[in-house]
Design a protein around this motif. Sequence first.
Motif, PDB file in Angstrom:
ATOM      1  N   ASP A  51       0.806  -1.221   0.000  1.00  0.00           N
ATOM      2  CA  ASP A  51       0.000   0.000   0.000  1.00  0.00           C
ATOM      3  C   ASP A  51       0.840   1.272   0.000  1.00  0.00           C
ATOM      4  OD1 ASP A  51      -2.536  -1.104  -0.146  1.00  0.00           O
ATOM      5  OD2 ASP A  51      -2.609  -1.498   1.997  1.00  0.00           O
ATOM      6  N   ASN A 149      -2.924  -2.612   5.375  1.00  0.00           N
ATOM      7  CA  ASN A 149      -4.078  -1.904   4.825  1.00  0.00           C
ATOM      8  C   ASN A 149      -4.212  -0.552   5.518  1.00  0.00           C
ATOM      9  OD1 ASN A 149      -6.500  -1.010   3.792  1.00  0.00           O
ATOM     10  ND2 ASN A 149      -7.671  -2.821   4.354  1.00  0.00           N
ATOM     11  N   LEU A 150      -3.985   0.516   4.776  1.00  0.00           N
ATOM     12  CA  LEU A 150      -4.049   1.854   5.364  1.00  0.00           C
ATOM     13  C   LEU A 150      -5.412   2.140   5.995  1.00  0.00           C
ATOM     14  CD1 LEU A 150      -2.247   3.931   2.588  1.00  0.00           C
ATOM     15  CD2 LEU A 150      -1.312   3.280   4.800  1.00  0.00           C
ATOM     16  N   GLU A 151      -6.461   1.582   5.424  1.00  0.00           N
ATOM     17  CA  GLU A 151      -7.808   1.862   5.917  1.00  0.00           C
ATOM     18  C   GLU A 151      -8.024   1.366   7.339  1.00  0.00           C
ATOM     19  OE1 GLU A 151     -10.364   3.683   4.712  1.00  0.00           O
ATOM     20  OE2 GLU A 151      -8.884   4.347   3.244  1.00  0.00           O
ATOM     21  N   ASP A 152      -7.213   0.431   7.795  1.00  0.00           N
ATOM     22  CA  ASP A 152      -7.329  -0.056   9.172  1.00  0.00           C
ATOM     23  C   ASP A 152      -7.071   1.053  10.184  1.00  0.00           C
ATOM     24  OD1 ASP A 152      -7.884  -2.592   8.282  1.00  0.00           O
ATOM     25  OD2 ASP A 152      -5.823  -3.320   8.470  1.00  0.00           O
ATOM     26  N   ARG A 154      -7.787   4.455   9.613  1.00  0.00           N
ATOM     27  CA  ARG A 154      -8.557   5.677   9.339  1.00  0.00           C
ATOM     28  C   ARG A 154      -9.240   6.173  10.615  1.00  0.00           C
ATOM     29  NH1 ARG A 154     -10.181   8.591   5.176  1.00  0.00           N
ATOM     30  NH2 ARG A 154      -9.276   7.113   3.662  1.00  0.00           N
ATOM     31  N   GLU A 173       2.255   8.302   5.045  1.00  0.00           N
ATOM     32  CA  GLU A 173       1.108   7.676   4.398  1.00  0.00           C
ATOM     33  C   GLU A 173      -0.143   7.763   5.271  1.00  0.00           C
ATOM     34  OE1 GLU A 173       0.842   6.404   1.413  1.00  0.00           O
ATOM     35  OE2 GLU A 173       2.935   6.470   0.791  1.00  0.00           O
ATOM     36  N   LEU A 174       0.051   7.652   6.596  1.00  0.00           N
ATOM     37  CA  LEU A 174      -1.098   7.607   7.501  1.00  0.00           C
ATOM     38  C   LEU A 174      -1.607   8.985   7.911  1.00  0.00           C
ATOM     39  CD1 LEU A 174       0.076   4.677   9.786  1.00  0.00           C
ATOM     40  CD2 LEU A 174      -1.844   4.637   8.193  1.00  0.00           C
ATOM     41  N   ILE A 177      -5.062  10.279   6.746  1.00  0.00           N
ATOM     42  CA  ILE A 177      -6.279   9.541   7.069  1.00  0.00           C
ATOM     43  C   ILE A 177      -6.458   9.258   8.554  1.00  0.00           C
ATOM     44  CG2 ILE A 177      -6.289   8.465   4.788  1.00  0.00           C
ATOM     45  CD1 ILE A 177      -5.398   5.861   6.146  1.00  0.00           C
TER      46      ILE A 177
END
Length: 343
Positions: A51, A149-152, A154, A173-174, A177
Amino acid sequence: MTEKLELFDVTIIGGGPAGLYAAFYSGMREMKTKIVDAQSELGGTMLFFLDKMVWDVGGIPPITGRELTDQLVRQAGTFEPTVALSQEIEGLERLDDGTFMLTSTAGDRHWTKTVIMAIGYGGLRKVRKLEIEEAKGYENSNLYYTVENLEDFRGKRVVISGGGDSAVDWANELEPIAASVTVVHRTDKFKGLERNISRMKASSDVLTHYQVEMLHSEDGKSIDKITICHVESGQREQLELDALIVSHGATYEYGRLRDWGLGIGKDNLAVTDKMESQVPGIFAAGDFVSYGVKVMLITGAFNDAVLAVNSAKQYIEPKAAKMARISTENVRFDELNKQFVKN
């Protein structure tokens, strides 16, 4: 030989960027090629960073690690090399005719004229874990050693422990979000591209000369807050969080590969400017190697791969050209170009 084995011109150990590009380029040199990888899929170390955004490959706009890996795998298959996965190579034998027999831990054998080692930092890569006794109990909840998974993350309060490339990259990256990103590092020196470090310091809360000392949990299932300790003054602070990412690097164990006589040092293999090891016929490329002007970028791995393949080709055929013809003039692409235009 009691078993019937196919003899390859080159066997590439490792399916990361260096190994994949070596497979493509060896096809340009009309070499019968095999890729052997210890993992169950191709990609090498890139599989840990699917990612992440990759910006520094020439001629390619920003691309995720997943997309780049897919394209490298597709390119490596251009000339249809043989691929053997879940094969951790441990044994090497030079036969009477000068060829090599490679043996995997499962007992599979691979017969080859030359070998290119493109194993990155080794198949036995072990992540350095947090040295706190109770840490293991949180690995299945909100203690992470990699980001898949970056969405983890958010909307979460994220604390990152570490100061290497990965810690810096994950912070950047984080940050867009996550609710907040705090980086805790035991020194004020960070590894990574200067631009990325500056971006991290500008957008994240960076606490230097601190290390994680204690983990706290109200329900015993996930971490609610941590105690960090200043490594010089001993001053302690508590940070509330939703997720803790530990990025302390990794240790690398080369196992029985050290018995091959290649000259492997503590972390990598010193090679000549032709990617030669201390064993004639065995070459290397990518993060596994070191030499005077080594470039630790994916682009550098591609260059290493080209040099290693050219050396392997001339080892087999001393009178062969020093390099392949460029793709616009290489006859190996004639039919492929027709198909491409037609499609």
